[in-house]
Design a protein around this motif. Structure first.
Motif, PDB file in Angstrom:
ATOM      1  N   ASN A 255       1.013  -1.262  -0.237  1.00 59.33           N
ATOM      2  CA  ASN A 255       0.046   0.133   0.081  1.00 59.33           C
ATOM      3  C   ASN A 255       0.847   1.213  -0.010  1.00 59.33           C
ATOM      4  O   ASN A 255       1.658   1.336   0.900  1.00 59.33           O
ATOM      5  N   ALA A 256       0.601   2.281  -1.061  1.00 59.90           N
ATOM      6  CA  ALA A 256       1.680   3.309  -1.070  1.00 59.90           C
ATOM      7  C   ALA A 256       1.071   4.411  -0.152  1.00 59.90           C
ATOM      8  O   ALA A 256       1.758   5.294  -0.133  1.00 59.90           O
ATOM      9  N   GLY A 257      -0.107   4.229   0.531  1.00 58.86           N
ATOM     10  CA  GLY A 257      -0.246   5.193   1.227  1.00 58.86           C
ATOM     11  C   GLY A 257      -0.121   4.666   2.962  1.00 58.86           C
ATOM     12  O   GLY A 257      -0.726   5.465   3.806  1.00 58.86           O
ATOM     13  N   ASP A 258       0.626   3.708   3.192  1.00 59.17           N
ATOM     14  CA  ASP A 258       0.606   3.318   4.531  1.00 59.17           C
ATOM     15  C   ASP A 258       1.726   4.292   5.240  1.00 59.17           C
ATOM     16  O   ASP A 258       2.800   4.502   4.793  1.00 59.17           O
ATOM     17  N   ALA A 259       1.507   4.575   6.286  1.00 61.71           N
ATOM     18  CA  ALA A 259       2.175   5.522   7.106  1.00 61.71           C
ATOM     19  C   ALA A 259       3.170   4.753   8.209  1.00 61.71           C
ATOM     20  O   ALA A 259       4.061   5.445   8.691  1.00 61.71           O
ATOM     21  N   LEU A 260       2.855   3.487   8.163  1.00 66.00           N
ATOM     22  CA  LEU A 260       3.896   2.702   9.028  1.00 66.00           C
ATOM     23  C   LEU A 260       4.956   1.963   8.206  1.00 66.00           C
ATOM     24  O   LEU A 260       4.809   1.496   7.012  1.00 66.00           O
ATOM     25  N   GLU A 261       6.114   1.593   8.839  1.00 64.55           N
ATOM     26  CA  GLU A 261       7.362   1.045   8.166  1.00 64.55           C
ATOM     27  C   GLU A 261       6.947  -0.316   8.360  1.00 64.55           C
ATOM     28  O   GLU A 261       7.612  -1.115   7.299  1.00 64.55           O
ATOM     29  N   ASP A 262       6.373  -0.683   9.386  1.00 64.31           N
ATOM     30  CA  ASP A 262       6.031  -2.148   9.561  1.00 64.31           C
ATOM     31  C   ASP A 262       4.680  -2.608   8.800  1.00 64.31           C
ATOM     32  O   ASP A 262       3.690  -2.649   9.362  1.00 64.31           O
ATOM     33  N   ILE A 263       5.160  -3.023   7.462  1.00 63.27           N
ATOM     34  CA  ILE A 263       3.832  -3.261   6.713  1.00 63.27           C
ATOM     35  C   ILE A 263       3.347  -4.714   6.881  1.00 63.27           C
ATOM     36  O   ILE A 263       2.105  -4.965   6.407  1.00 63.27           O
ATOM     37  N   GLY A 264       3.999  -5.463   7.843  1.00 71.61           N
ATOM     38  CA  GLY A 264       3.606  -6.538   8.163  1.00 71.61           C
ATOM     39  C   GLY A 264       2.143  -6.585   9.288  1.00 71.61           C
ATOM     40  O   GLY A 264       1.329  -7.391   9.773  1.00 71.61           O
TER      41      GLY A 264
END
Length: 284
Positions: A255-264
């Protein structure tokens, strides 16, 4: 006939707003479209609802600011369906006046070559589940009684399929038997839907159904046990209609709009008690 199928962008009128206090939904949509560079031979771009999160005119203007030039570059008409987070009256009055039944936005979008997309508005104001009124089914019957020169596709937000999780089953489309009776033996080649936020396939009245994964997040229907969770992913499908059964190819990307580095980390994870509270407010 080749369709780019998007769903569930959940855009906000306020550019600072975030979905679940985390996802920049406009960035998610823009990022997904950027990854589709080189896509060609698309006859229509179909967005199957929950275009907006807040139902504001500003969110719908943002949707068209992003999608109109994208569809124009493809040389493809843009078709937008109303979902449970959308406000049909706001969209109809401020963006796309068209044929409507009662207070809903049902219409036929004619495409070059004689193909058509029949749009049904399954939204219920203030609710999360889907419903079709008898007059909508009568309208659909009349539309399908007039043959098209090309292919016919039905687009609706709430899938005419039983949900895969307890939450989705409480927010699904009612009246499936009545809709199946209208579709059986009709010219509809495939039903396109959203709402569930995960890819799903099935059939109603002998017609294939495809549910597109969400743009703003993708639900995990199998990996959360008794809980409900969505992941920071964005999905899109291409639907190809020719002889034989329709062919569907989907991609699910970070997701290109995710604010977190932890994509999991899930965007949300609801336990059964939380699901029950949601269904008390939005369910049938």
């Amino acid at each position: 006939m080749r369709i780019l199928h998007l769903s569930d962008t959940h855009l906000f009128g306020d550019p600072a707003a975030r979905h679940y206090d985390r996802i920049d939904t406009a960035a998610a949509l823009r990022g997904l479209l950027a990854r589709l560079e080189g896509l060609d031979a698309i006859d229509a771009v179909v967005h199957t609802g929950d275009a907006s999160e807040d139902g504001t005119a500003e969110s719908y203007r943002l949707l068209h600011e992003i999608l109109d030039p994208f569809a124009a570059e493809l040389g493809a008409p843009l078709v937008v369906v109303m979902g449970n987070h959308d406000v049909s009256a706001v969209y109809s009055e401020s963006i796309a006046p068209g044929q409507r039944t009662a207070a809903r936005q049902d219409r036929v979008v004619s495409l070059p070559g004689g193909d058509r997309v029949v749009v049904l508005d399954s939204s219920v104001p203030g609710a999360g589940y889907g419903h079709l009124e008898p007059d909508q089914l009568r309208w659909l019957r009349e539309v399908l009684a007039a043959p098209a020169a090309g292919e016919t596709v039905l687009a609706i937000h709430h899938p005419p399929l039983v949900g895969a999780t307890a939450l989705l089953r409480g927010l699904d489309l009612d009246g499936l038997d009545a809709l199946a009776a209208e579709l059986a033996g009709s010219s509809v080649r495939i039903v396109l839907a959203g709402h569930y936020h995960h890819e799903m396939s099935g059939a109603i009245g002998g017609v294939p159904v495809h549910v597109a994964p969400g743009v703003t997040n993708v639900v995990d229907p199998l990996g959360a046990g008794a809980d409900e969770q969505a992941l920071a992913l964005s999905g899109v499908s291409v639907v190809e209609i020719d002889e034989g059964a329709p062919r569907v190819v989907s991609s699910v990307l970070p997701n290109a709009g995710d604010a977190l580095e932890d994509i999991g980390r899930p965007v949300y994870r609801f336990d059964p008690a939380q699901v029950a509270r949601i269904l008390e407010v939005a369910g049938r």
